[in-house]
Write an enzyme that holds these catalytic residues in place. Structure first.
Site, PDB file in Angstrom:
ATOM      1  CE  LYS A   1      -7.506   0.921   0.710  1.00  0.00           C
ATOM      2  NZ  LYS A   1      -6.809   0.037   1.610  1.00  0.00           N
TER       3      LYS A   1
ATOM      4  CB  SER B   1      -0.958  -0.003   1.193  1.00  0.00           C
ATOM      5  OG  SER B   1      -0.257  -0.221   2.396  1.00  0.00           O
TER       6      SER B   1
ATOM      7  CG  HIS C   1      -3.746  -0.743  -2.313  1.00  0.00           C
ATOM      8  ND1 HIS C   1      -4.214   0.550  -2.306  1.00  0.00           N
ATOM      9  CD2 HIS C   1      -3.452  -1.050  -1.026  1.00  0.00           C
ATOM     10  CE1 HIS C   1      -4.180   1.024  -1.071  1.00  0.00           C
ATOM     11  NE2 HIS C   1      -3.727   0.069  -0.274  1.00  0.00           N
TER      12      HIS C   1
END
Ligand SMILES: *Cc1c(COP(=O)(O)O)cnc(C)c1O
Length: 391
Positions: A239, A180, A208
């Site tokens: 996300k 991240s 992610h």
């Protein structure tokens, strides 16, 4: 007054070391621009990679659900809070990931602590990349299992720990699939090979990677062609999907086990159904509009190459997370402040979020940035980088 003294002392110490954290308040929605204190700044620090967080289709899906399902879900899903919106998202997610089953959690943080602490305990052993997300570390600490950290993405280090491990009952290798704060991708094929050799289970955190990597946006597991070889795949809808909540995909038994044993699933109220409905819509858009991901990757490549060309240290990033390492904490803050003054919002990331002496700006690219946005970013990063003698 012990508590008051403790608070004062801690906050003073953080401020002295440039480590005090403060929040900026955004007026209006999350987009390529953010309105802060009456001013529009370009947003280069969000994980909203595909720009779906304020997409009208997600809002519409949430509003339709609000009309039909209302807002709250009243209880834990195990009591009477299990609503059709949750079930639809779980089914869609299991299909998308081509796993037998899926269970939702209320956030990625609570997913990681619940999954890890229910599956492993005293007498077990967990092998964890040194740069794994804090929620993974907290899950490990909560589990009480033996915690073995291997050097970041270093397979020699992992294998040495695996070799030295006593023949314990259960072993797990756990890793972020995209890191991240560094933006690099875990070497999953090598991890799978080691897991087989040493009889370990594997858990990946695709926070992610979902919507970003792989031919269909399924994540790093798809990127490497490892479907069917990862025991536990978790990730979050907060996300690239632009919503909120998290999932764990895997076998039927895994999901049934988690529903019965993961305390962060059991002892909490279910997600509002409208949130699950928005996540489902976000997932559908990821499937239906692969061009968004292609645009994201093209823009990522453009910014990454330009920053490298300017001479910045961007580590081994291969994703829209592009670190600009400045090392010094105070310097990272002034870099961020100067960019903000120029209308560009990139937050400084400092210890303990990243290791000591690796403070950085964490630039994130979104599919919705325009070419002009990217050029403005580069222009100011170059100017300030020179002012601060970083390049
Ligand atoms: C953001 C993140 C989480 C936490 O997810 P939330 O849904 O925001 O709680 C977990 N793991 C990783 C690697 C993350 O980056």
């Amino acid at each position: 007054m012990k508590m008051k003294a403790f608070l004062d002392e801690t906050l003073d110490q953080l401020a002295d070391r440039d480590l005090l954290r403060q929040m900026r308040t955004i007026d209006g929605s999350q987009s390529r621009q953010l309105r802060i204190d009456g001013r529009d700044v370009l947003n280069f620090c969000s994980n909203n990679y595909l720009g779906l967080a304020d997409d009208a289709r997600l809002t519409q899906a949430a509003m339709e659900s609000l009309r039909i399902d209302g807002f709250g879900c009243g209880a834990s899903r195990l009591v009477c809070g299990n609503m059709s919106s949750h079930a639809r998202l779980e089914k869609a997610m299991a299909e998308f990931k081509a796993t037998e089953s899926c269970v939702l959690f209320n956030s990625g943080y609570t997913a990681n602590i619940g999954i890890i602490s229910s599956l492993l305990g005293r007498g077990d052993m967990i092998f964890s990349d040194k740069l794994n997300h804090a929620s993974i570390i907290d899950g490990i600490l909560l589990s009480g299992a033996q915690y073995k950290r291997y050097a970041h993405a270093n397979m020699g280090s992992l294998e040495a720990l695996l070799k030295a491990a006593a023949p314990l009952s259960k072993k797990l290798i756990v890793t972020d699939s995209v890191f991240s704060m560094d933006g690099d991708i875990a070497p999953l094929p090598e991890i799978v090979a080691l897991a087989k050799k040493y009889d370990c289970a594997i858990m990946v955190d695709e926070a992610h990677a979902l919507g970003v990597l792989g031919q269909h946006g399924k994540g790093a597991v798809e990127h490497f062609g490892l479907e069917g070889q990862i025991d536990i795949q978790m990730g979050t809808f907060s996300k690239a999907v632009g919503s909120f909540g998290a999932y764990c995909c895997g076998s039927k038994q895994l999901v049934e086990f988690l529903r019965n044993k993961a305390r962060s699933f059991i002892y909490t109220t279910g997600l509002p159904p409208s949130v699950a409905a928005a996540s489902l819509r976000g997932l559908e858009i990821i499937v239906q509009q692969p061009e968004r991901r292609k645009e994201l990757l093209a823009k990522t490549q453009f910014v990454s190459q330009a920053l490298n060309h300017l001479g910045f240290d961007t580590l081994n990033t291969q994703t829209p997370i592009i670190p600009i390492v400045v090392k010094d904490t105070a310097l990272s803050l002034s870099f961020s402040r100067k960019l903000f003054e120029a209308g560009i919002f990139v937050s400084a990331i400092r210890p303990p979020t990243v290791p000591a002496n690796t403070a950085r700006l964490r630039v994130t690219v979104m599919a919705i940035h325009t070419q002009q946005d990217l050029e403005l970013l580069l222009k100011h990063v170059e100017r300030i980088g020179k002012e601060l003698c970083l390049i």
